[in-house]
Design an enzyme around this catalytic site. Structure first.
Site, PDB file in Angstrom:
ATOM      1  N   CYS A 113      16.283 -56.554  13.905  1.00 19.24           N
ATOM      2  CA  CYS A 113      15.579 -56.548  12.615  1.00 19.24           C
ATOM      3  C   CYS A 113      15.517 -57.941  11.985  1.00 19.24           C
ATOM      4  O   CYS A 113      14.642 -58.219  11.173  1.00 19.24           O
ATOM      5  CB  CYS A 113      16.256 -55.580  11.646  1.00 19.24           C
ATOM      6  SG  CYS A 113      16.324 -53.929  12.322  1.00 19.24           S
ATOM      7  N   HIS A 266      12.792 -56.752   4.919  1.00 22.34           N
ATOM      8  CA  HIS A 266      12.694 -55.927   6.132  1.00 22.34           C
ATOM      9  C   HIS A 266      12.528 -54.471   5.707  1.00 22.34           C
ATOM     10  O   HIS A 266      13.051 -54.054   4.667  1.00 22.34           O
ATOM     11  CB  HIS A 266      13.973 -56.118   6.958  1.00 22.34           C
ATOM     12  CG  HIS A 266      14.087 -55.160   8.090  1.00 22.34           C
ATOM     13  ND1 HIS A 266      13.086 -55.005   9.023  1.00 22.34           N
ATOM     14  CD2 HIS A 266      15.079 -54.285   8.448  1.00 22.34           C
ATOM     15  CE1 HIS A 266      13.458 -54.088   9.899  1.00 22.34           C
ATOM     16  NE2 HIS A 266      14.649 -53.638   9.571  1.00 22.34           N
ATOM     17  N   ASN A 296       9.819 -48.285  10.410  1.00 22.55           N
ATOM     18  CA  ASN A 296      10.546 -49.518  10.744  1.00 22.55           C
ATOM     19  C   ASN A 296      10.021 -50.064  12.075  1.00 22.55           C
ATOM     20  O   ASN A 296      10.248 -49.476  13.128  1.00 22.55           O
ATOM     21  CB  ASN A 296      12.048 -49.204  10.842  1.00 22.55           C
ATOM     22  CG  ASN A 296      12.897 -50.440  11.100  1.00 22.55           C
ATOM     23  OD1 ASN A 296      12.370 -51.521  11.366  1.00 22.55           O
ATOM     24  ND2 ASN A 296      14.203 -50.284  11.034  1.00 22.55           N
TER      25      ASN A 296
HETATM   26  O1  UT7 Z   1      16.533 -51.532  10.836  1.00 20.81           O
HETATM   27  C1  UT7 Z   1      17.620 -50.909  11.444  1.00 20.81           C
HETATM   28  C2  UT7 Z   1      18.669 -50.674  10.483  1.00 20.81           C
HETATM   29  N1  UT7 Z   1      18.721 -49.266  10.145  1.00 20.81           N
HETATM   30  C3  UT7 Z   1      18.968 -48.926   8.880  1.00 20.81           C
HETATM   31  O2  UT7 Z   1      19.031 -49.753   8.026  1.00 20.81           O
HETATM   32  C4  UT7 Z   1      19.208 -47.457   8.595  1.00 20.81           C
HETATM   33  C5  UT7 Z   1      20.332 -47.314   7.607  1.00 20.81           C
HETATM   34  N2  UT7 Z   1      20.716 -45.894   7.408  1.00 20.81           N
HETATM   35  C6  UT7 Z   1      19.905 -45.004   6.839  1.00 20.81           C
HETATM   36  O3  UT7 Z   1      18.816 -45.332   6.439  1.00 20.81           O
HETATM   37  C7  UT7 Z   1      20.429 -43.598   6.628  1.00 20.81           C
HETATM   38  O4  UT7 Z   1      21.779 -43.532   7.017  1.00 20.81           O
HETATM   39  C8  UT7 Z   1      19.605 -42.531   7.411  1.00 20.81           C
HETATM   40  C9  UT7 Z   1      18.243 -42.362   6.759  1.00 20.81           C
HETATM   41  C10 UT7 Z   1      19.429 -42.924   8.850  1.00 20.81           C
HETATM   42  C11 UT7 Z   1      20.313 -41.170   7.386  1.00 20.81           C
HETATM   43  O5  UT7 Z   1      20.587 -40.775   6.064  1.00 20.81           O
HETATM   44  P1  UT7 Z   1      22.022 -40.160   5.687  1.00 20.81           P
HETATM   45  O6  UT7 Z   1      21.950 -39.779   4.280  1.00 20.81           O
HETATM   46  O7  UT7 Z   1      23.053 -41.157   6.100  1.00 20.81           O
HETATM   47  O8  UT7 Z   1      22.037 -38.838   6.561  1.00 20.81           O
HETATM   48  P2  UT7 Z   1      23.108 -38.344   7.633  1.00 20.81           P
HETATM   49  O9  UT7 Z   1      22.965 -39.131   8.902  1.00 20.81           O
HETATM   50  O10 UT7 Z   1      24.464 -38.281   7.013  1.00 20.81           O
HETATM   51  O11 UT7 Z   1      22.629 -36.896   7.903  1.00 20.81           O
HETATM   52  C12 UT7 Z   1      22.655 -35.893   6.879  1.00 20.81           C
HETATM   53  C13 UT7 Z   1      22.172 -34.603   7.473  1.00 20.81           C
HETATM   54  C14 UT7 Z   1      22.900 -34.204   8.758  1.00 20.81           C
HETATM   55  O12 UT7 Z   1      23.034 -32.810   8.744  1.00 20.81           O
HETATM   56  P3  UT7 Z   1      24.451 -32.116   8.301  1.00 20.81           P
HETATM   57  O13 UT7 Z   1      25.462 -32.648   9.265  1.00 20.81           O
HETATM   58  O14 UT7 Z   1      24.671 -32.580   6.898  1.00 20.81           O
HETATM   59  O15 UT7 Z   1      24.165 -30.678   8.446  1.00 20.81           O
HETATM   60  C15 UT7 Z   1      21.939 -34.589   9.846  1.00 20.81           C
HETATM   61  O16 UT7 Z   1      22.088 -33.826  11.009  1.00 20.81           O
HETATM   62  O17 UT7 Z   1      20.786 -34.696   7.835  1.00 20.81           O
HETATM   63  C16 UT7 Z   1      20.614 -34.300   9.211  1.00 20.81           C
HETATM   64  N3  UT7 Z   1      19.521 -35.070   9.769  1.00 20.81           N
HETATM   65  C17 UT7 Z   1      18.234 -34.700   9.719  1.00 20.81           C
HETATM   66  N4  UT7 Z   1      17.634 -33.619   9.210  1.00 20.81           N
HETATM   67  C18 UT7 Z   1      16.300 -33.537   9.310  1.00 20.81           C
HETATM   68  C19 UT7 Z   1      19.592 -36.278  10.391  1.00 20.81           C
HETATM   69  N5  UT7 Z   1      18.358 -36.674  10.755  1.00 20.81           N
HETATM   70  C20 UT7 Z   1      17.508 -35.716  10.344  1.00 20.81           C
HETATM   71  C21 UT7 Z   1      16.108 -35.569  10.430  1.00 20.81           C
HETATM   72  N6  UT7 Z   1      15.553 -34.459   9.905  1.00 20.81           N
HETATM   73  N7  UT7 Z   1      15.313 -36.496  10.999  1.00 20.81           N
END
Ligand code: UT7
Length: 339
Positions: A113, A266, A296
């Site tokens: 990135c 970014h 992204n």
């Molecule tokens: O440029 C590269 C650098 N990348 C970044 O900067 C990304 C930084 N991180 C993020 O943007 C966030 O952490 C995410 C958007 C990737 C994820 O958000 P989060 O609030 O950290 O969600 P999580 O991973 O803790 O997931 C929460 C829930 C989980 O379900 P349970 O365990 O709570 O039942 C996941 O399984 O959301 C679920 N989940 C989804 N649900 C629907 C994860 N991905 C998805 C999805 N659709 N695509």
């Protein structure tokens, strides 16, 4: 000392658009989840026959046209990508062949990135020292074919789009530099902390493994060839490192935050950029985001942002612009330039 500046910017995204709802045919997800957590509404994904160097080629040609610089004038080609056409040689060589400009150096940058700002910084150093005059810098990615587009990989797969952005850089006439208002790159700032290398990475295949396990069917079954991310850790570090890097750039140039006309961050997650802006006290209208349309695109987000901001009339000659990026490595970087 000589300074460099951007002479023109171009971009390209593949034709096919995938909305959040379209992804539901591949995985258990929803438009609501994706929009609420990331601000992404859609992404462009490449056609089956398009590679990273193909996307890079179109963006590069657009940037050359925009800058009025001929291919024969380019002294150095830099391509930032984490989705190379092949393991080796570097994709800059494939791009160079497609551009039809043999003989000049062609360099790959693998800083994910932060790859575009790293590349601009390298070009800037070469131009400042007088070693090269005109440099073509491209950021391009075809993520779509490398993602786990099933429910298992949904946390990563929904975030990424394919696209390319490019700039042509050249020297600022030395008589103009002291005026301060002349278009120029004021400074670039690069950082990395490899202690976090495994927080966002592709584990396999790799030459870290013994020859007999190099292409291990078990690793493929476990999905180790897909990107894995500890999203919360990445998020937490991004909202700390991006403001730090912007402040470093402001301090070095004796500038105050309110002197900056536009922020081109970014595009990893709209929530990251909103949090950075809030923490720093940057008014919403000074931040130009494209993540809702392109998701992204890693090394391409900032040049795509430049091209789109220029097209929208938000990036005008003479404006002071600050950019920052954070991502896999961990790597992070910033730059301040006058457009
Ligand atoms: O440029 C590269 C650098 N990348 C970044 O900067 C990304 C930084 N991180 C993020 O943007 C966030 O952490 C995410 C958007 C990737 C994820 O958000 P989060 O609030 O950290 O969600 P999580 O991973 O803790 O997931 C929460 C829930 C989980 O379900 P349970 O365990 O709570 O039942 C996941 O399984 O959301 C679920 N989940 C989804 N649900 C629907 C994860 N991905 C998805 C999805 N659709 N695509």
């Amino acid at each position: 000392m000589m300074r460099s500046r951007f002479l023109g910017v171009g971009m390209y995204v593949p034709e096919k658009v995938w909305s959040n709802d379209d992804l539901r045919s591949m995985m258990d997800t929803s438009d609501e989840w994706i929009q609420q957590r990331t601000g992404i509404k859609q992404r462009h994904w490449a056609a089956a026959n398009q590679t990273t160097s193909d996307l890079a080629l179109i963006a590069a040609e657009n940037a050359l046209k925009k800058s009025g610089v001929k291919k024969s004038e380019i002294d150095l080609l830099i391509l930032a990508t984490l989705s190379p056409d092949h393991e080796f040689p570097g994709s800059a060589c494939f791009l160079q062949a497609k551009l039809g400009m043999p003989g000049i150096p062609a360099l790959d940058i693998r800083q994910q990135c932060s790859g575009f700002i790293y590349s601009v910084s390298i070009a800037d150093q070469f131009i400042r020292t007088g070693m090269y005059k005109k440099v073509l810098v491209v950021g391009a990615e075809v993520h779509s074919r490398g993602l786990d587009r099933t429910t298992r990989g949904r946390d990563v797969a929904v975030l990424f789009g394919d696209g390319a952005g490019a700039v042509v850089m050249g020297p600022v006439p030395s008589s103009e530099v002291s005026k301060g208002t002349q278009s120029q790159i004021l400074s670039t700032h690069l950082h990395a902390d490899g202690n976090y290398a495994k927080e966002l990475w592709i584990q396999a295949p790799g030459l870290a493994y013994p020859t007999e396990n190099r292409v291990d069917p078990g690793a493929f079954e476990r999905g180790e060839h897909f990107p894995k991310m500890n999203g919360k850790t990445v998020f937490m570090h991004a909202v700390r490192r991006m403001p730090e890097a912007i402040n470093e750039a402001l301090d070095q140039n004796g500038l105050k935050l309110d002197q900056v006309d536009l922020f081109l961050f970014h595009q990893a997650n709209l929530r990251i950029n909103e949090m950075v802006a809030k923490q720093m006290g940057i008014p919403e209208e000074k931040v130009f985001n494209t993540i809702d349309r392109f998701a992204n695109t890693t090394a391409a987000t900032i040049p795509i942002g430049m091209a789109e901001a220029e097209k929208a009339g938000k990036l005008k000659p003479g404006m002071l612009v600050a950019s920052a990026a954070f991502g896999s490595g961990f790597t992070w970087a910033s730059m301040i330039f006058r457009w």
